[in-house]
Design a protein around this motif. Structure first.
Motif, PDB file in Angstrom:
ATOM      1  N   ALA A 239       0.818  -1.213   0.000  1.00 34.64           N
ATOM      2  CA  ALA A 239       0.000   0.000   0.000  1.00 34.64           C
ATOM      3  C   ALA A 239       0.848   1.259   0.000  1.00 34.64           C
ATOM      4  CB  ALA A 239      -0.938   0.005   1.215  1.00 34.64           C
ATOM      5  N   ALA A 240       2.167   1.116  -0.250  1.00 38.29           N
ATOM      6  CA  ALA A 240       3.034   2.288  -0.260  1.00 38.29           C
ATOM      7  C   ALA A 240       2.694   3.169  -1.456  1.00 38.29           C
ATOM      8  CB  ALA A 240       4.494   1.877  -0.312  1.00 38.29           C
ATOM      9  N   PRO A 241       2.747   4.464  -1.296  1.00 39.52           N
ATOM     10  CA  PRO A 241       2.429   5.353  -2.436  1.00 39.52           C
ATOM     11  C   PRO A 241       3.509   5.289  -3.496  1.00 39.52           C
ATOM     12  CG  PRO A 241       3.207   6.628  -0.554  1.00 39.52           C
ATOM     13  CD  PRO A 241       3.026   5.226  -0.062  1.00 39.52           C
ATOM     14  N   GLU A 242       3.151   5.647  -4.719  1.00 36.52           N
ATOM     15  CA  GLU A 242       4.084   5.626  -5.839  1.00 36.52           C
ATOM     16  C   GLU A 242       5.187   6.653  -5.595  1.00 36.52           C
ATOM     17  OE1 GLU A 242       5.034   3.800  -9.550  1.00 36.52           O
ATOM     18  OE2 GLU A 242       3.473   3.405  -8.059  1.00 36.52           O
ATOM     19  N   PRO A 243       6.465   6.262  -5.722  1.00 39.20           N
ATOM     20  CA  PRO A 243       7.536   7.226  -5.463  1.00 39.20           C
ATOM     21  C   PRO A 243       7.577   8.302  -6.538  1.00 39.20           C
ATOM     22  CG  PRO A 243       8.434   5.186  -6.292  1.00 39.20           C
ATOM     23  CD  PRO A 243       6.973   4.932  -6.064  1.00 39.20           C
ATOM     24  N   LYS A 244       8.110   9.438  -6.154  1.00 39.42           N
ATOM     25  CA  LYS A 244       8.155  10.595  -7.042  1.00 39.42           C
ATOM     26  C   LYS A 244       9.137  10.408  -8.179  1.00 39.42           C
ATOM     27  CE  LYS A 244       8.675  15.631  -6.835  1.00 39.42           C
ATOM     28  NZ  LYS A 244       9.003  16.780  -5.944  1.00 39.42           N
ATOM     29  N   ARG A 245      10.145   9.560  -7.958  1.00 38.24           N
ATOM     30  CA  ARG A 245      11.176   9.385  -8.976  1.00 38.24           C
ATOM     31  C   ARG A 245      10.642   8.659 -10.206  1.00 38.24           C
ATOM     32  NH1 ARG A 245      12.436   5.714  -4.904  1.00 38.24           N
ATOM     33  NH2 ARG A 245      12.318   3.499  -5.521  1.00 38.24           N
ATOM     34  N   ARG A 246       9.430   8.134 -10.097  1.00 39.57           N
ATOM     35  CA  ARG A 246       8.893   7.416 -11.252  1.00 39.57           C
ATOM     36  C   ARG A 246       8.552   8.368 -12.405  1.00 39.57           C
ATOM     37  NH1 ARG A 246       6.973   2.313  -9.468  1.00 39.57           N
ATOM     38  NH2 ARG A 246       8.584   1.523  -8.053  1.00 39.57           N
ATOM     39  N   TRP A 247       8.187   9.616 -12.106  1.00 41.28           N
ATOM     40  CA  TRP A 247       7.777  10.539 -13.182  1.00 41.28           C
ATOM     41  C   TRP A 247       8.577  11.832 -13.226  1.00 41.28           C
ATOM     42  CZ3 TRP A 247       4.735   9.706  -8.812  1.00 41.28           C
ATOM     43  CH2 TRP A 247       4.570  10.791  -7.956  1.00 41.28           C
ATOM     44  N   VAL A 248       9.499  12.056 -12.249  1.00 41.78           N
ATOM     45  CA  VAL A 248      10.331  13.259 -12.251  1.00 41.78           C
ATOM     46  C   VAL A 248      11.663  12.925 -12.913  1.00 41.78           C
ATOM     47  CG1 VAL A 248      11.491  14.973 -10.825  1.00 41.78           C
ATOM     48  CG2 VAL A 248       9.227  14.152 -10.190  1.00 41.78           C
ATOM     49  N   PRO A 249      12.136  13.693 -13.884  1.00 43.82           N
ATOM     50  CA  PRO A 249      13.443  13.411 -14.512  1.00 43.82           C
ATOM     51  C   PRO A 249      14.571  13.485 -13.480  1.00 43.82           C
ATOM     52  CG  PRO A 249      12.188  14.990 -15.804  1.00 43.82           C
ATOM     53  CD  PRO A 249      11.436  14.837 -14.527  1.00 43.82           C
ATOM     54  N   SER A 250      15.563  12.611 -13.684  1.00 49.03           N
ATOM     55  CA  SER A 250      16.680  12.525 -12.749  1.00 49.03           C
ATOM     56  C   SER A 250      17.676  13.637 -13.030  1.00 49.03           C
ATOM     57  CB  SER A 250      17.373  11.172 -12.863  1.00 49.03           C
ATOM     58  OG  SER A 250      18.507  11.135 -12.048  1.00 49.03           O
ATOM     59  N   LYS A 251      17.988  14.419 -12.015  1.00 45.58           N
ATOM     60  CA  LYS A 251      18.970  15.498 -12.178  1.00 45.58           C
ATOM     61  C   LYS A 251      20.390  14.949 -12.260  1.00 45.58           C
ATOM     62  CE  LYS A 251      19.249  16.401  -7.208  1.00 45.58           C
ATOM     63  NZ  LYS A 251      19.150  17.451  -6.149  1.00 45.58           N
ATOM     64  N   TRP A 252      20.625  13.753 -11.671  1.00 48.69           N
ATOM     65  CA  TRP A 252      21.973  13.170 -11.735  1.00 48.69           C
ATOM     66  C   TRP A 252      22.289  12.667 -13.146  1.00 48.69           C
ATOM     67  CZ3 TRP A 252      24.026  14.772  -7.546  1.00 48.69           C
ATOM     68  CH2 TRP A 252      23.259  14.880  -6.371  1.00 48.69           C
ATOM     69  N   GLU A 253      21.263  12.106 -13.817  1.00 47.76           N
ATOM     70  CA  GLU A 253      21.478  11.689 -15.202  1.00 47.76           C
ATOM     71  C   GLU A 253      21.711  12.901 -16.098  1.00 47.76           C
ATOM     72  OE1 GLU A 253      18.227   9.312 -16.401  1.00 47.76           O
ATOM     73  OE2 GLU A 253      18.726   7.619 -15.079  1.00 47.76           O
ATOM     74  N   LYS A 254      20.998  14.014 -15.804  1.00 47.49           N
ATOM     75  CA  LYS A 254      21.188  15.235 -16.587  1.00 47.49           C
ATOM     76  C   LYS A 254      22.609  15.761 -16.420  1.00 47.49           C
ATOM     77  CE  LYS A 254      19.385  19.920 -17.127  1.00 47.49           C
ATOM     78  NZ  LYS A 254      18.396  20.922 -16.641  1.00 47.49           N
TER      79      LYS A 254
END
Length: 748
Positions: A239-254
């Motif tokens: 029942a954990a909520p969906e993490p934010k990293r699923r739809w926010v672009p990664s700044k480390w990859e950028k």
């Protein structure tokens, strides 16, 4: 519960008048007893009590009411109570769940007191902690190793250690008791406890790598939780909520991408260039490559070359007979010497096809494929590098190198020589009975003595305050005094050999007779003292002095022919009652009260002070001929008739440290120099070999043994060479006597 019990007790006590109640005694129970001892009529009593609205106090228990005399009154009170409350199935005895006390008279106060028995919980108790008598808990049991007990029980009493037998009792128990293996050692109780059938079954399963649980089924059907109709997964497992990293672009990859872009713009990273047709040729010569620098592959194993038996027309001796052919056919194929039988054909064109061709080709392929290929590199070792590096003989000087003078004995075998302690005189004896005394420096003869019989041994006394030597001839040992001695030394020598007052005879008579001439009548022409030994077929072959010059040991050919003579007491004794084998040589230790005795094959070392055998040396020689001990007393050399010279380190082992084989024939004599690091050996080949032998004080450093010089000059007569060698004490000079009748002095 406590209120209910208090009501019952108050009802029982209401029967007696209050004014006659005795003085309340101290209560036996400091706190309220919460035991349920009610009946079915208690509900009605509780209702009555609740109607009254009053709670009666818990009465004090009188100790005197529990005596045997008042037992009847209690029964009457119980009966009256039963009538008021109704009939009860439980009797008064059944209500006593605690142990009954005993009333005794106190030795201190003189008043009656109650004594309750100790509480002994049984194994059928509800408590799960009462199944183990020892209650020390989970502690190391080695804390109780030095104590008579192994812990404490629930009452605080010591649990004594059970009696246990020794290892022999344990072994007998495992042999005699068939159930000994079904028990395990209990650390808490320090005893063996039998295992139950369930525990034995678990141990058996563990040994067989099975599941310990007997009811476990490894092949039970799988339970499909999410497969099948109606079992599809509808809700998520979490029942954990969906993490934010699923739809926010990664700044480390950028940041990583921008880093690569900046490197490309700056020219630090070059993109792949397009391949042109003018690159490497599509085809090239493989033989034009440079040769490999790696090791060459190992060659394949070579097949066995054919022999005469494989010829189509072998010789007659190779053709098997019918018996050999039958024996070959009855032998298993694995045990046959060869895979075929030789056959003879008149011409090569008559030879048929080989039956085992396919089988042999297949075996050959297996050899090429499976046989280990080891590249054997030929070792290129310089033989000179294998020889140990020894110091040059010129750096080890001085040592004898040439013969300076020669004293003849008229072609008679000279077996015995000895050098005086000061190194100025030499005494020699031959088989004709002639004993000669001459100087070492010039070889001038000073005195000669003539005896009847062969001279077996001569030995100079090592004392410096006196001057005399002993001569062994047949059954006698003669003590001679050399001429031209100074007055004090002559007087001291006469007092030692022929004292004015003879010592008292020993308690045990000896077969050796002592005969001496008075000092006033003695002269250098005759012996001053003579010892008569038991009869022997040969003269004494060895005379050995102790370092203090008071004891003389003689060895004869007779059985047990070892005698110890003490000059000061004029007494002789045989130190050995029974000797294993025939004694060849004896030696005194230079610093300790030890005595070496050499038989034909062994050398035994005895402690004369304690009269015990210290060790037995095994040189591995068939027949021992000579022996000498190092001045330090820690090393021994032994020579034998089988051309071996063994060096023993007495602190290291009873086996030889070094075995030298430099002589061509039997060894006759070996000798250590008393002051220089030298030793010499003589042989029947007529040569004398000089060795450098340096012994270090450090026990971890091995002795240095270096061959120095081979001295040749004695002739070989009837297969006999040099009989004896002796060192001059203060010079690196050597004196030798041979079978050719010559006595030579070898100088540096």
């Amino acid at each position: 519960m406590a209120a209910t019990d208090a009501k019952k007790l108050s009802k029982k006590r209401k029967v007696a008048p209050e004014e006659e109640a005795p003085v309340p005694a101290p209560s036996a129970f400091p706190q309220e007893v919460g035991l349920e001892m009610g009946s079915e009529d208690e509900d009605g009593d509780e209702d009555e009590a609740s109607d009254d609205g009053e709670v009666e106090d818990f009465p004090e228990i009188d100790a005197s009411s529990d005596t045997e005399d008042e037992g009847d009154d209690e029964d009457e009170l119980d009966d009256e109570e039963d009538e008021d409350e109704g009939e009860s199935d439980a009797s008064d005895d059944s209500l006593h769940v605690w142990p009954k006390p005993k009333t005794v008279i106190s030795d201190i106060t003189g008043q009656p007191i109650r004594v309750y028995p100790d509480i002994e919980p049984d194994y059928d108790s509800d408590s799960s902690t009462e199944d183990t008598p020892n209650r020390v808990g989970d502690i190391p049991m080695h804390w109780y190793d030095d104590l008579p007990h192994v812990g404490y029980d629930i009452n605080g009493k010591k649990v004594l250690r059970p009696a246990r037998g020794d290892e022999l009792d344990k072994f007998l128990k495992t042999v005699e008791d068939p159930e000994a293996w079904t028990s395990a050692f209990d650390k808490n109780m320090q005893s063996d406890k039998p295992l139950t059938s369930e525990e034995l079954d678990i141990i058996r399963r563990l040994q067989q790598n099975e599941n310990p649980d007997a009811n476990y089924d490894p092949y039970e059907p799988t339970v499909e939780w999410f497969t099948g109709k109606g079992k599809e997964e509808v809700m998520p497992l979490s029942a954990a909520p969906e993490p934010k990293r699923r739809w926010v672009p990664s700044k480390w990859e950028k940041q990583k991408v921008m880093k690569i872009v900046r490197a490309i713009r700056q020219g630090r990273i070059l993109p792949n260039k397009p391949k042109t047709a003018s690159g490497a040729p599509q085809f090239y010569a493989i033989w034009n490559e440079d040769p490999s620098t790696g090791p060459a592959p190992a060659p394949a194993p070579k097949p066995t070359l054919p022999g005469n038996s494989e010829s189509y027309n072998p010789p007659e001796e190779y053709v098997p007979t019918p018996e050999e052919r039958k024996k070959w056919e009855e032998t298993d194929p694995e045990d046959r010497e060869r895979e075929f039988l030789p056959q003879k054909y008149a011409a090569l064109r008559l030879v048929p096809a080989y039956d085992n061709f396919i089988k042999e080709r297949f075996s050959r392929q297996l050899d090429l494929y499976l046989a280990p290929r080891v590249q054997r590199v030929k070792l290129r070792i310089d033989p000179e590098s294998l020889i140990p590096k020894l110091p040059s003989p010129s750096s080890l000087r001085p040592f004898p190198v040439y013969r300076s003078l020669q004293v003849p004995h008229e072609e008679v075998r000279t077996r015995a020589i000895s050098v005086s302690p000061d190194g100025a005189w030499v005494v020699s004896g031959d088989e004709s009975g002639l004993v000669r005394l001459w100087e070492v420096l010039v070889g001038k003869e000073v005195k000669r003595w003539k005896f009847k019989g062969k001279v077996g041994a001569v030995e100079w006394c090592p004392r410096m305050d006196v001057s005399f030597f002993a001569v062994g001839i047949e059954d006698h040992i003669h003590f001679l005094i050399p001429p031209n001695l100074p007055g004090p030394i002559l007087t001291a020598t006469q007092n030692v050999l022929a004292p004015a007052t003879l010592p008292p005879p020993p308690a045990t008579a000896s077969p050796v007779k002592w005969n001496s001439v008075p000092a006033a009548q003695s002269s250098s022409d005759a012996p001053i003292l003579t010892l008569s030994l038991p009869s022997s077929p040969e003269p004494p072959k060895q005379l050995v002095w102790h370092r203090k010059g008071d004891y003389l040991a003689s060895v004869s050919e007779a059985q047990g022919g070892v005698w110890m003579h003490q000059i000061s007491r004029r007494h002789s004794q045989a130190p050995f009652k029974k000797v294993k084998g025939q004694v060849q040589l004896v030696l005194f230790h230079p610093t300790k009260p030890h005595f070496f005795v050499a038989t034909q094959r062994y050398v035994r070392m005895y402690n004369l002070a304690e009269q015990t055998l210290l060790k037995t040396l095994t040189p591995g020689i068939r027949w021992i001929s000579s022996m000498d001990v190092h001045p330090s007393g820690d090393h021994l050399i032994v020579g034998g008739y089988d051309r071996k010279l063994c060096w023993f380190d007495l602190e290291l082992s009873d086996k030889p440290y070094k075995i030298l084989r430099y002589h061509a024939r039997a060894l006759r004599s070996v000798a250590f120099h008393p002051t220089y690091p030298l030793f010499a050996s003589s042989s029947d080949d007529g040569s004398i070999q000089i060795f450098h032998a340096r012994v270090y004080n450090d026990l971890m450093t091995n002795p240095l043994i270096v061959p120095l010089k081979i001295l040749r000059g004695h002739g070989v007569r009837e297969g006999l060479g040099v009989f004896a060698v002796r060192w001059v004490p203060r010079q690196p000079w050597l004196v030798s006597a041979g079978a050719d009748g010559q006595v030579a002095v070898w100088c540096a």
